[in-house]
Design a protein around this motif. Sequence first.
Motif, mmCIF file in Angstrom:
data_model
loop_
_atom_site.group_PDB
_atom_site.id
_atom_site.type_symbol
_atom_site.label_atom_id
_atom_site.label_comp_id
_atom_site.label_asym_id
_atom_site.label_seq_id
_atom_site.Cartn_x
_atom_site.Cartn_y
_atom_site.Cartn_z
ATOM 1 N N ARG F 8 -57.236 38.524 40.620
ATOM 2 C CA ARG F 8 -57.149 37.217 40.451
ATOM 3 C C ARG F 8 -58.348 36.585 41.366
ATOM 4 O O ARG F 8 -58.968 35.625 40.769
ATOM 5 C CB ARG F 8 -55.930 36.354 41.067
ATOM 6 C CG ARG F 8 -54.684 36.276 40.112
ATOM 7 C CD ARG F 8 -53.532 35.644 40.664
ATOM 8 N NE ARG F 8 -53.816 34.380 40.895
ATOM 9 C CZ ARG F 8 -53.027 33.463 41.467
ATOM 10 N NH1 ARG F 8 -51.923 33.913 42.140
ATOM 11 N NH2 ARG F 8 -53.275 32.121 41.644
ATOM 12 N N LEU F 11 -61.510 37.096 39.427
ATOM 13 C CA LEU F 11 -61.526 36.334 38.460
ATOM 14 C C LEU F 11 -62.224 34.651 38.946
ATOM 15 O O LEU F 11 -63.105 34.397 38.335
ATOM 16 C CB LEU F 11 -60.372 35.890 37.534
ATOM 17 C CG LEU F 11 -59.985 37.221 36.582
ATOM 18 C CD1 LEU F 11 -58.716 37.121 36.115
ATOM 19 C CD2 LEU F 11 -61.046 37.284 35.273
ATOM 20 N N GLY F 48 -63.230 29.469 31.814
ATOM 21 C CA GLY F 48 -62.179 30.493 31.330
ATOM 22 C C GLY F 48 -61.767 31.447 32.476
ATOM 23 O O GLY F 48 -60.626 31.751 32.574
ATOM 24 N N LEU F 52 -58.108 31.919 33.884
ATOM 25 C CA LEU F 52 -57.398 33.102 33.684
ATOM 26 C C LEU F 52 -57.039 33.527 35.008
ATOM 27 O O LEU F 52 -55.742 34.088 35.534
ATOM 28 C CB LEU F 52 -58.490 34.136 33.316
ATOM 29 C CG LEU F 52 -58.302 34.621 31.645
ATOM 30 C CD1 LEU F 52 -59.417 35.654 31.361
ATOM 31 C CD2 LEU F 52 -56.747 34.874 31.451
ATOM 32 N N LEU F 55 -53.968 31.449 35.894
ATOM 33 C CA LEU F 55 -52.662 31.689 35.353
ATOM 34 C C LEU F 55 -51.366 32.587 35.850
ATOM 35 O O LEU F 55 -50.228 32.085 35.888
ATOM 36 C CB LEU F 55 -53.115 32.304 33.748
ATOM 37 C CG LEU F 55 -53.506 31.350 32.650
ATOM 38 C CD1 LEU F 55 -53.701 32.029 31.591
ATOM 39 C CD2 LEU F 55 -52.450 30.317 32.547
ATOM 40 N N ILE F 68 -54.383 26.450 29.350
ATOM 41 C CA ILE F 68 -55.093 27.095 28.276
ATOM 42 C C ILE F 68 -55.640 25.857 27.377
ATOM 43 O O ILE F 68 -56.901 25.810 26.874
ATOM 44 C CB ILE F 68 -54.307 28.058 27.498
ATOM 45 C CG1 ILE F 68 -54.120 29.294 28.388
ATOM 46 C CG2 ILE F 68 -54.998 28.502 26.131
ATOM 47 C CD1 ILE F 68 -53.130 30.199 27.742
ATOM 48 N N TRP F 71 -58.638 24.420 28.757
ATOM 49 C CA TRP F 71 -60.035 25.229 28.652
ATOM 50 C C TRP F 71 -60.409 25.066 27.403
ATOM 51 O O TRP F 71 -61.748 24.947 27.021
ATOM 52 C CB TRP F 71 -59.695 26.848 28.698
ATOM 53 C CG TRP F 71 -60.774 27.737 28.435
ATOM 54 C CD1 TRP F 71 -62.013 27.544 28.979
ATOM 55 C CD2 TRP F 71 -60.599 28.986 28.082
ATOM 56 N NE1 TRP F 71 -62.660 28.672 28.782
ATOM 57 C CE2 TRP F 71 -61.715 29.729 28.238
ATOM 58 C CE3 TRP F 71 -59.576 29.740 27.453
ATOM 59 C CZ2 TRP F 71 -62.229 30.803 27.722
ATOM 60 C CZ3 TRP F 71 -60.030 30.969 26.855
ATOM 61 C CH2 TRP F 71 -60.997 31.579 27.019
#
Lengths: 491, 118, 95, 317, 499, 103
Positions: F8, F11, F48, F52, F55, F68, F71
């Motif tokens: 995470r 990301l 994105g 991610l 999430l 989502i 996004w």
Amino acid sequence: MLSWLTEGPSLLPWLVILPLLWSILSLTAGQRLQPLIATTAVGLILLATLLVLLQWLQRGDHFYSLGDWAVPLGIRLRLDGLALLLLLLTSGITSVCTLHAGRYLQEYPRAKTYFWPLLAFCWAAMNVIWLSADLFNLYVGLELLGFSAVGLVALTGEKKALAASLRYLYAALLGSLAWLLGVALIYGHQGQLDISSLALTFTDSISGQAALALMTLGLLLKMAAFPLHSWLPPAHASALPPVSALLSGLVAKAAFYILVRLWLEMAPDNLTFSAAQLLGALGAAAVFWGGWMACRQQQLKMLVAYSTVAQLGYLLLLFPLTTGTGEEATRLAWEGGWLQLTSHALAKAAMFLAAGNLVLAMGRPDLPGLHGAGRYLPFSLLGFGLAGVSLMGLPPSGGFMAKWLLLQSALLSGQWWWILVLLSGSALSAVYIFKVYQQCYVESDNPDRFRQPALVLDLSALALALLALALGILSAWPQWLISTALPGGAA
Amino acid sequence: MNTFLPYTLAGGALVILGLTGFILHRHLIRRLLAFNLTGSGCFLVMTGLAQQGQGVDAVPQALVLTGIVVAVSATALALVLIRRWYHLTGLTGLPEDIEPELQQGDNPAEGKTQGAPH
Amino acid sequence: MTQVLWISTLLLLLALLLGLWRIWAGPGRADRMLAAQLFGTTGVGLLLLLAELMQQPALRDVALVLALLAIMATVAFVARTQPADHHSEQDHDAD
Amino acid sequence: MIDLLLALTLPLVALGVLLARELFRAVVMFIAFGLLMALVWVRLQAPDLALAEAAIGAGLTGVLLLDALGHLRQPHPPGQPLRSLLPLLTILALVLAGALGLVLLGALLEPLQPSVNLPAEVALHIEASGVAHPVTAVLLAFRAWDTLLEVAVILVAVVVGLALRFSHDDAAAESRVSSPLLQGMLSWLLPLMLLVALYLLWIGSYRSGGAFQAAAVMAAMLVLLRLSGQQLPGQNHPLLLRAGLVGGLGTFLLLGSVQLLQGGAFLAWPEQLAGAFILLVETALTFSLALLLYALFEASPAPARKGHPPRTGDQPS
Amino acid sequence: MMDLHFWLPVLVLFTSLGAAAIIFWLDENNSRMRSSINLAAAGIKILLVIWILVGVSQGEVYETRFTLLTGIDFVLRADALGVMFAGLSSLLWLFTTLYAIGYLEGTPNRRRFFGFFSLCVASTLGIAFAGNLFTFLIFYELLTLSTYPLVVHKGTDKALRAGRLYLIYTLGGGVVLLAGVLWMHSLAGDLSFAATGQLDALLPEQASTLKWIFLLLIGGLAVKAAMVPLHGWLPEAMVAPAPVSALLHAVAVVKAGAFGIVRVVYDVYGITLSYQLGLLLPLGIAAAITILYGSLRALAQQDIKRRLAFSTVSQVSYIALGISLFGPAGTIGGLVHLLHQGLMKVTLFFCAGNYAETLGIHKIQQLNGAGRRMPGTSLAFTIGALGMIGLPPIAGFISKWYLATGALHADMDWVLLVLILSSLMNAGYFLPLLYRIWFCPQQGEWPQERVLGRWDTSLWLLIPPLVTASLSLLAGLLAASDFSPLAWVQLVTTREYLP
Amino acid sequence: MMLIDLLRALLLLSGALFFLVGTLGILRFPDTPSRIHALTKVDNLGLGLIVLGLLPGVEHWPVAIKMILIWLLAIAASALAGHLVVRVCREFRPSNAGEQQDD
């Protein structure tokens, strides 16, 4: 009936509900139904005002909690003698203006459709302001009033009107922001917004002073006090006559009303002698500058509009004359100040209506256009004349009574300089008003263009002028009404 | 509650900047932008100051929400008037403000000072 | 985890500031518009991060609205504001 | 850190808006400013305001301004915006601003001593208001009077717009976007917007969201529709449209008067039904406000193409 | 309270107010209706005034009073002095109206003229009946307003200029008076004319204040009374139509000023207090200067109306002079002159108007032989002029006699000198006119002759001067009877000033 | 757990960096079309990655869907914006530069 007046629910919210309903209906209804709706609405509002008056006579000053939420959480309406006076004045003048507009706007079919809702909004906003006891609610009320007034000015869509309304709008917006910032400071420091409650806790602090100063600046801008007045004359002069009457007669007074509530009711101890003198000096400057500019105007309506600047200046004398002066001088100034507002409202509304009629009758907007008007002696001329008497402060008009009280107060408190202002201001107003009168006696070389205005137009102007005049003879009652609302006073 | 203080001060700064711009600018839309900045500053002061004292407070937030809507209405109203004014005159400022420039400009007859070509 | 969130937030904020500079610098109208668009997207990312950081689920709604309306300004620009100054894209706002 | 950075950026962006030489730049800066404001509201723990700012400030106001720029074909004042001013006025304004700044600084840094703890009051009475979300409770119960008048304020702005509308309101003459990609995207974007708007309306009673935010999103939908050159459903029924415009205020007034007519207070909601009444008012407000906000945009139509000077409304004869 | 005694003074006012309202409403061309309303109103008014006159002589009090503002009452009160002025006004008004109907026949703007004319009467009667300073001020200002349209009636540049001058003087005077009244009010409260000795309590601390207030009050009033140097408006106002001049000079405006001075000296300060404060001597000196200066200027005028105007300046100050003589005889002389001068001056102006209207005569040189062409008018003129000089048995003699007696009583011998000098000058500027009228042959054509009826001129124009001339003759002849002006003035004096 | 957290973090940080780089990128590219290109690529990728990264921390699945959706919306918006702006540039650039002094 009597028990209902004392026991029954207060009718205060109706004074806003009814005009709002009127505007909604007249927005949805077609052109044909609008006059009917207007007539009914005006009748109902007048009735409501009357009943509110009767209720007040029975039960005296009172509050009305909206939605049953008590302060500090909720908002409440407040009715006292002063609010009542302004409610009555508003109802009276606005209904006459409505009458006038109903006939006058036949020349402006497109403007007419949107005139009624805007007028109704304007009325609602004024009633909101007279009744409001909440600082933020006053902000919303001021915006509502400002927008509808700007809309009314812009209604014809002519160049002049647009420029004037833009100028007006920007002044109004700036004024509201200053007010809002003041409200923000007060709320941050005090945690509440109700004026009457704030009066109990208002402390002498930087933020308090800053807030008061900001709000005062905003209101001075909105009431077109001297150095901030330049937006007013074009706005009032370029609007349709019934609109001008409404604006000069009533709308311009709203900011002053709030100013008085602010200083004399919410924070009376914060008004220092020098601050009060400063406000008075601004008023005096307005009297002289407005009068001087009025003398220089060549357009009839501009002259009348500049006269408004001058006359609003007198109102500011209320502050020096009630601050640090004796009890008696304060009372006299209080009564005189509000009487001045009342008589000016009536007289100026009458004068704008009459001026509109005269322009319509003579077909020219400038002063020489009036040549030969005296020959036909339209009632509008009489209306103009009588209103002028009140503006000059000549007896037996309401304006005279008001100035008499103010003069007495100044004499009593030893502030002789205001006497000079009052007297020379009257002399100045005599100059510009007789400048108009005089034109009417010049014989015209082309008398054929005269066009008799409809009787309604003439009579509505005359009625207001007569009221302004009669105020001189019948001022005892309004005086009593005003005296009941004397801040910190006996009644 | 110290997180709120910088925003309150920023609000104050916005008010000052906006006010100055409002007074100094002549272009009507620029003045409108300045007005909106000032308004945002007021809103910040209102919320920030109140929350400095009392923690998160729904009342000033509600007031500001009202204020935002009023400000949008004001902006829209002003734009309506500005457009109409521009269509009638070709001017983007008020005549009183433009007058001195008119006299300075090379081609006063054109009457479109604010929009003089580059 | 929180530190990572903070750092990402700060980085995004930095990106935001750069985007601001992009809007200011232009040079053309289209560039400004696009920079604003990017600015909006960055804002959406920031909001999502803040929602997590401040434990405020309502902020995702804000992000949603922002993303939903992000296109508005560009469409209005294209539809209504003709790019009147694209000839001046090379020079620096000389008019 | 974030707060300081944001708080510092805000005046800088404002300065950018004010000093931008080109008007377009100022406007885009202003749109960015709106977005920053939304972030600031988030940091001030006011998600309602963030929502409103995102929808109104960054969305609608920006569109309004860009649209207006299109109307003003020569939107650039010559040279620097501050050049043409009288030096006296400039000095005066700066002195005034400086003085105001000092006073404000003093006032803002003064220790606070509120005499009333209003948040506590709100918490105390929120049970009785009928909704769980404090901001909604303030807006539609405690200070419903303000809200009612505020709706009237928007209505006034719209009425003025309608009154000054050009009579020559020809959709064919206005420029708009015709892109198949846009059309395709709108076909699912618009329903989504409607959905989001309804969602915001619904959650308003227990958390951030509510009539204004929902209305702003819905208005944005209508504006997009218009910008892409499509006719609005019901556009040819002026009466219906007007009823929609005044519907919110009317419903508010009527529902607010229910208790009044039974001898209670104006704007008091019936005890058991407070939540339902508020939702009803909010729903009416959402649709009506959406129309109103849209009408603010629509009030003056797009600039005519070259050679089609818009006719102005009727002048008095 | 709400009986006839309450309503009668109001009713008197309303006869002319109502007439004004109706006249404004009537069509411009409906002259017959207008005239009848005018005359009917004047007639009713005279009857009402006589009613009050009789009542007052029997000791009745007619008073209308209501509160305007806290501490300020609006009072109309018919006392002997007020009724005296009211009687003069309403009587002369009837004749002026008659005269004006004839004079203005066929000219434009008559509706406006007669409307304001009636308003003028109403204000004059208001001044007469005003029961306190405040009420007096109201009507005093109202008079200014309602006479302005009459002064500028012709609408020529000259008329507008005269109107402007008139306004500057009278409104300025009004402001000064207002300041005086205001000051007095804050010092002593609501000053009713009925009470006496109200100010005595203020002595001796406020003596100098009282003197200042006196200066303000008299200063304000002196403008209308045309005392030197505040007389500038009066000669200029001669551009107005003849009935207006008659009105301005004989009754309304200048007399309002003089009447106001009487009120201030006798009813506000009280004659004794005025004497004690030493206010009378300066007043007398000012009056004496005005008398001499006016006469001197009159001698130099070649225009008939201007000569008459300066004569007015001089003659009106006899009233002030009489008041300033401490003692009943002087008072009687002053007050009776108020009546007598009114009668005689109105006659003179009527006649001047007749000469101008019928023969186009404006200059003194043009008068040669007018006596033969217009014997009736000339007879009236002669009576008026001789009366002014003070020749017995015409009314003017009576006034001058009492003034002289008063001066002797008050040990102010220099007043005698003033009287003699001024009488000589009166003779100096009136006798040449009479000589030209009666004894010089006509020289060539009249400047602008119009034949109006079979007498010298139309009867509308001829009868009023004849009647007023005979009245001034009668006032002198029957001075000793019970119904003469003199008798009433004696009543006033004995009742109110020497208790 | 650790692994997920690490992922995470990676990301999120790379998402943020993408934003930063993208913003820098449109500063660098020479002309508008290429700048548009940079824009549409970078912010979508950056957002994105961030989505991610966020999430896994979400508790309810509707929230995940919402994110989502956000996004997707952002992608669509930037694509559309790029498309529209490019079109405008193409339309106006060659022919009529400098014709803006119309009234």
